[in-house]
Design an enzyme around this catalytic site. Structure first.
Site, short mmCIF file in Angstrom:
data_model
loop_
_atom_site.label_atom_id
_atom_site.label_comp_id
_atom_site.label_asym_id
_atom_site.label_seq_id
_atom_site.Cartn_x
_atom_site.Cartn_y
_atom_site.Cartn_z
N ILE A 98 0.94 -1.24 -0.04
CA ILE A 98 0.02 -0.06 -0.01
C ILE A 98 0.76 1.21 -0.20
O ILE A 98 0.54 2.38 -0.32
CB ILE A 98 -0.91 0.12 1.27
N ASP A 101 0.69 -5.91 10.64
CA ASP A 101 0.49 -5.08 11.74
C ASP A 101 -0.40 -5.65 12.90
O ASP A 101 -1.39 -6.08 12.48
CB ASP A 101 -0.20 -3.72 11.07
N ASN A 128 -4.77 -1.44 -2.12
CA ASN A 128 -5.47 -1.79 -0.71
C ASN A 128 -5.93 -3.27 -0.96
O ASN A 128 -7.06 -3.30 -1.34
CB ASN A 128 -6.40 -0.75 -0.41
#
Length: 336
Positions: A152, A207, A184
């Site tokens: 991204i 993440d 995305n």
């Protein structure tokens, strides 16, 4: 030296300061602006702008570093995407010299359509590929597959693109089956890939989003797993998850194990899968875990297989005609 005396303040008496300017003193060099370079022998002119990395040269990572993570749900930059997967020509920009194109005949036997070009599409996704370590490693390991890294961040995507171009130049005929695309992955995957068209999807060190309010941002969630199962080929497709955060690993196991379209591979099957070792050793984050170990030096991973669809289709035979019939999805007979 020439100096100019200017009053410091009209309200304060006898307070002055000296201002020495280049215009009055030719020996003083003017301060250069940020990002500018002085040309040799020029007292302040700016050198012509040039790209950081020339096409075909190996990029230096220090020029392409970016913030490690971003919020994909509020990322408002515009991405181009097709309305249907069959409208995407992957050979135009991403795989111009794909191995399958070597067998393509240049005649017009198919009414103007290139059969080989239309058959080229990615079947292995490295979601959040970072600086492309795993994407590059999968290319020689899976020569019969087409690998695509998804990222991204713009600067990181450009780094991986230049890295692949440099490797193609240094090793002619190799790395033609891998590429990178900026998009995305939480929004546009069904626009690029058809149902059952993928064999492998990798989620390497995503993440963690530790705060509870940010858990919907995690790349592995109930809604997105259903989307991944839609894209994976039944009985063949595999979903790979690896992280160095134990809490996030438990989350992956909880969500993937509970999904009816996924089944966990046993230890023997994972050891026989060459991709498991690659995602531990070839990713930048995997190397960082071994080197620094911010959350410890242990890596947690699981691999899941896409199960076969039930007879009648994965939708259980539900159609527009019987969707609202009695007994379907809790529909009860209307009360009079």
């Amino acid at each position: 030296q020439h100096s100019l005396v200017i009053p410091y303040s009209l309200s304060l008496d006898n307070h002055y300061f000296k201002l020495t300017t280049p215009a009055l003193n030719p020996h003083i060099m003017p301060k250069k602006k940020r990002g500018q370079k002085r040309a040799a022998g020029d007292g302040g002119s700016t050198a012509s702008a040039a790209p950081i990395t020339s096409e075909g040269d190996m990029p230096q990572k220090k020029f392409y570093r970016a913030r490690a993570h971003c919020n994909p749900l509020s990322f408002n930059e515009t991405f181009d995407y097709p309305t249907r997967p069959d409208l995407m020509d992957w050979t135009e920009e991403y795989y111009p010299d794909h191995p399958s194109l070597q067998n393509d005949t240049k005649n017009d036997e198919t009414g103007g359509f290139n059969c080989a070009s239309m058959s080229v599409h990615p079947d292995v996704l490295d979601v959040g590929c970072g600086f492309g370590g795993l994407t590059m490693a999968l290319s020689p390991a899976l020569p019969n597959n087409t690998i695509l890294g998804l990222e991204i961040r713009q600067k990181v995507t450009e780094y991986v693109r230049l890295r692949i171009v440099a490797q193609r130049k240094e090793h002619p005929g190799k790395y033609q089956n891998c590429s990178v695309m900026r998009t995305n992955a939480m929004k546009y995957l069904p626009n690029f890939f058809a149902k059952g068209s993928l064999e492998k999807i990798f989620f390497c060190f995503p993440d963690p989003h530790f705060k509870r309010k940010n858990w919907p941002r995690r790349i592995v969630s109930d809604r997105l797993i259903t989307e991944y199962c839609y894209l994976l080929q039944p009985k063949v497709g595999r979903l790979y998850c690896i992280t160095d955060v134990k809490d996030l690993h438990d989350w992956h196991v909880e969500k993937c194990s509970a999904h009816p379209m996924l089944e966990e591979l046993d230890e023997k099957e994972m050891e026989e899968d060459i991709c498991v070792n690659l995602m531990k050793t070839e990713t930048e984050e995997g190397k960082k875990v071994k080197r620094e170990g911010k959350f410890g030096h242990e890596m947690y991973y699981k691999v899941y297989r896409r199960v076969e669809d039930e007879p009648g289709g994965s939708d259980g035979g539900v159609t527009a005609e019987n969707f609202f019939q009695k007994g379907q999805f809790g529909v009860e007979e209307a009360r009079k």
